[in-house]
Motif scaffolding. Structure first.
Motif, PDB file in Angstrom:
ATOM      1  N   VAL A  21       0.836  -1.202   0.000  1.00  0.00           N
ATOM      2  CA  VAL A  21       0.000   0.000   0.000  1.00  0.00           C
ATOM      3  C   VAL A  21       0.869   1.250   0.000  1.00  0.00           C
ATOM      4  CG1 VAL A  21      -1.641   1.333   1.390  1.00  0.00           C
ATOM      5  CG2 VAL A  21      -2.016  -1.102   1.012  1.00  0.00           C
ATOM      6  N   ALA A  22       1.930   1.247   0.778  1.00  0.00           N
ATOM      7  CA  ALA A  22       2.827   2.405   0.838  1.00  0.00           C
ATOM      8  C   ALA A  22       3.488   2.649  -0.514  1.00  0.00           C
ATOM      9  CB  ALA A  22       3.879   2.196   1.924  1.00  0.00           C
ATOM     10  N   LEU A  24       2.403   1.670  -3.538  1.00  0.00           N
ATOM     11  CA  LEU A  24       1.399   2.074  -4.519  1.00  0.00           C
ATOM     12  C   LEU A  24       1.010   3.536  -4.338  1.00  0.00           C
ATOM     13  CD1 LEU A  24      -0.982  -0.994  -4.716  1.00  0.00           C
ATOM     14  CD2 LEU A  24       0.557  -0.150  -6.474  1.00  0.00           C
ATOM     15  N   GLY A  25       0.859   3.960  -3.102  1.00  0.00           N
ATOM     16  CA  GLY A  25       0.500   5.350  -2.835  1.00  0.00           C
ATOM     17  C   GLY A  25       1.579   6.304  -3.280  1.00  0.00           C
ATOM     18  N   ARG A  26       2.824   5.942  -3.035  1.00  0.00           N
ATOM     19  CA  ARG A  26       3.937   6.805  -3.415  1.00  0.00           C
ATOM     20  C   ARG A  26       4.101   6.835  -4.925  1.00  0.00           C
ATOM     21  NH1 ARG A  26       9.740   5.161  -1.515  1.00  0.00           N
ATOM     22  NH2 ARG A  26       9.442   3.767  -3.264  1.00  0.00           N
ATOM     23  N   SER A  28       1.837   6.410  -7.334  1.00  0.00           N
ATOM     24  CA  SER A  28       0.773   7.089  -8.073  1.00  0.00           C
ATOM     25  C   SER A  28       0.931   8.602  -8.012  1.00  0.00           C
ATOM     26  CB  SER A  28      -0.591   6.674  -7.542  1.00  0.00           C
ATOM     27  OG  SER A  28      -0.767   7.107  -6.218  1.00  0.00           O
ATOM     28  N   ARG A  29       1.470   9.126  -6.943  1.00  0.00           N
ATOM     29  CA  ARG A  29       1.681  10.570  -6.852  1.00  0.00           C
ATOM     30  C   ARG A  29       2.903  11.016  -7.630  1.00  0.00           C
ATOM     31  NH1 ARG A  29       0.324   9.580  -1.389  1.00  0.00           N
ATOM     32  NH2 ARG A  29       2.531   9.485  -0.906  1.00  0.00           N
ATOM     33  N   THR A  34       0.284  17.450 -11.161  1.00  0.00           N
ATOM     34  CA  THR A  34      -0.850  17.978 -10.406  1.00  0.00           C
ATOM     35  C   THR A  34      -1.725  18.789 -11.355  1.00  0.00           C
ATOM     36  OG1 THR A  34       0.429  19.934  -9.795  1.00  0.00           O
ATOM     37  CG2 THR A  34       0.435  18.088  -8.249  1.00  0.00           C
TER      38      THR A  34
END
Length: 67
Positions: A21-22, A24-26, A28-29, A34
């Protein structure tokens, strides 16, 4: 002996999920730019002197219209 193996297995699964999860979150950003709101872009461009007041007002009024 079986309980110890089961406990270690559960801990390994939980650790793998947390790490996944960590990551994947990193990820995608990091790859996505932005997205700025059009009004914010116009404000920034006007403040930087890229567009004049007439252009700023004309484009802001265009954003306010319902198409």
């Amino acid at each position: 002996m079986g309980r110890i193996v089961l406990i270690f297995f559960i801990m390994a699964v939980i650790a793998a999920v947390v790490i996944g999860v960590a990551l994947l979150g990193r990820g995608s950003r990091a790859g996505k730019p932005t997205l700025e709101e059009p009004r914010e872009i116009l404000k920034r461009r006007y403040a930087a002197g890229e567009i004049d007041e007439d252009e700023y007002l004309r484009r802001m009024s265009g954003l306010s219209q319902d198409w």
